[in-house]
Design an enzyme around this catalytic site. Sequence first.
Site, PDB file in Angstrom:
ATOM      1  CB  CYS A  49      -3.105   3.528  -5.975  1.00  0.00           C
ATOM      2  SG  CYS A  49      -3.918   2.836  -5.223  1.00  0.00           S
TER       3      CYS A  49
ATOM      4  CB  CYS B 170      -1.158  -0.250   1.533  1.00  0.00           C
ATOM      5  SG  CYS B 170      -1.759   1.486   1.302  1.00  0.00           S
TER       6      CYS B 170
END
Length: 261
Positions: A177, A70
């Site tokens: 992302c 992440c």
Amino acid sequence: MKIALMDSGIGLLAAAAAVRTLRPDADLVLSSDPDNMPWGRGTSEDVTQRALAACEAAAAHGPDALIIACNTATVHALPAVRALLEPDIPVIGTVPAIKPAAAGGGPIAIWATPATTGSPYQRGLIRDFAAGVEVTEVPCPGLADAVQWADEDGIDRAVAAAAALTPRDVRAVVLGCTHYELVAERIRAAVQQPEAEPLVLHGSAGAVAAQALRRLGERPEPATEVRGGLTVILSGRHETLPPAALTYAEGRGLQAVSHAG
């Protein structure tokens, strides 16, 4: 060998699939926090606390290494997670692949969440690794959420909006992302210009998977027929892969080539 991966949501599927490809025999522990998504709307302290909780849930299963799959959690929580788990459990963060994208020459675009776009963190990476290269930072509001819940219309709208902000002459797009890697081909189709050379997309999944093996002193063994286990933790609860995860090839592949953890 057991490798844990942590993310706010199903963005970890791309890195998990990459680990599974390199080492089909590795047991995987996937710990995410869908109850509190998206993390990016909270303060840095909020993100850190949620990341620590997800990592602690994964660490309880005794992994040999943990991947923070992440970008947001890496930015805000990597030092805290390392302080908690290392040296017993090596921790690998996820950094947008700006360096390899810039090495291919520009212009390039970086698709990222609105919180990351224009942030000192991302600007620092651009300064350090893309000096002299034309870079466009493209915010992608709503894209991670739409991917998380497999909202097809939402994905289409968010990708189209980001593509409209992306210069037509870009040679590469950095997927800043981890959720975006699950819809990479839809992003490619939206940005690719008919007259241009094939667009290059730069994700982080393969790099973090390889780095996890290096930290453990292990080598890729993609030909092994041993099937590793799969343990899924959602906001601290032991679950199976959620239905939305199975709408993506990475999720279906993990379920197909894993035994129950």
